[in-house]
Design a protein around this motif. Structure first.
Motif, short mmCIF file in Angstrom:
data_model
loop_
_atom_site.label_atom_id
_atom_site.label_comp_id
_atom_site.label_asym_id
_atom_site.label_seq_id
_atom_site.Cartn_x
_atom_site.Cartn_y
_atom_site.Cartn_z
N ALA A 1 3.80 6.60 -4.68
CA ALA A 1 2.45 6.55 -5.30
C ALA A 1 2.27 7.13 -6.43
CB ALA A 1 1.34 7.05 -3.98
N LYS B 1 0.99 -1.19 -0.16
CA LYS B 1 -0.06 -0.01 0.15
C LYS B 1 0.74 1.15 0.17
CE LYS B 1 -3.73 -2.51 0.41
NZ LYS B 1 -3.88 -3.20 -0.82
N LEU B 2 0.79 2.03 -0.83
CA LEU B 2 1.73 3.34 -1.19
C LEU B 2 1.39 4.40 -0.27
CD1 LEU B 2 2.41 2.74 -4.97
CD2 LEU B 2 3.81 2.23 -2.95
N ASN B 3 0.01 4.57 -0.12
CA ASN B 3 -0.49 5.70 0.45
C ASN B 3 -0.93 5.40 1.97
OD1 ASN B 3 -0.08 8.36 -1.24
ND2 ASN B 3 -1.85 7.58 -2.37
N ASP C 1 1.69 5.76 -10.14
CA ASP C 1 0.36 6.14 -11.12
C ASP C 1 0.85 6.67 -12.54
OD1 ASP C 1 -1.35 5.18 -8.88
OD2 ASP C 1 -1.84 7.32 -8.23
#
Length: 105
Positions: free
Chosen positions: A73, A64-66, A77
């Protein structure tokens, strides 16, 4: 004999490895923060071509990046939406779920 359930030593090793990965990702988040775009500068370079596939695999494995790695993140993207990346995205990743192994890194 092989066991499908990890023993205590495996769990401890996994915890240490996840901590090391978290430290490394914090460093890479800093690199991307400094450049404001990609891992080695303002433009997509061979460094990104080498780094991104492994990084995308970590995300596929549940990273999980954020909010912990906000610059990575954005990098994920932006890079994921490049036409060249879209064309080479693993077909078996499209429309399928990854794992949750790294969800707590």
């Amino acid at each position: 004999m092989f066991s499908s359930t990890p023993d205590k030593l495996d769990k401890e090793r996994l915890k240490k490895n996840k901590a090391s990965l978290s430290d490394e990702l914090t460093i890479w988040d800093g690199y991307v923060k400094q450049t404001g775009a990609y891992v080695a500068g303002k433009r997509f370079t061979m460094a990104d071509a080498m780094f991104f596939p492994s990084f995308a695999f970590l995300v596929r494995m549940g990273l999980k990046l954020n909010p912990k790695y906000p610059h990575l993140a954005r990098y994920y993207d932006d890079t994921r939406n490049r036409e060249s990346v879209k064309k080479t995205w693993p077909p078996h990743w499209k429309g399928s779920e990854g794992k949750d192994i790294l969800k707590d890194v």
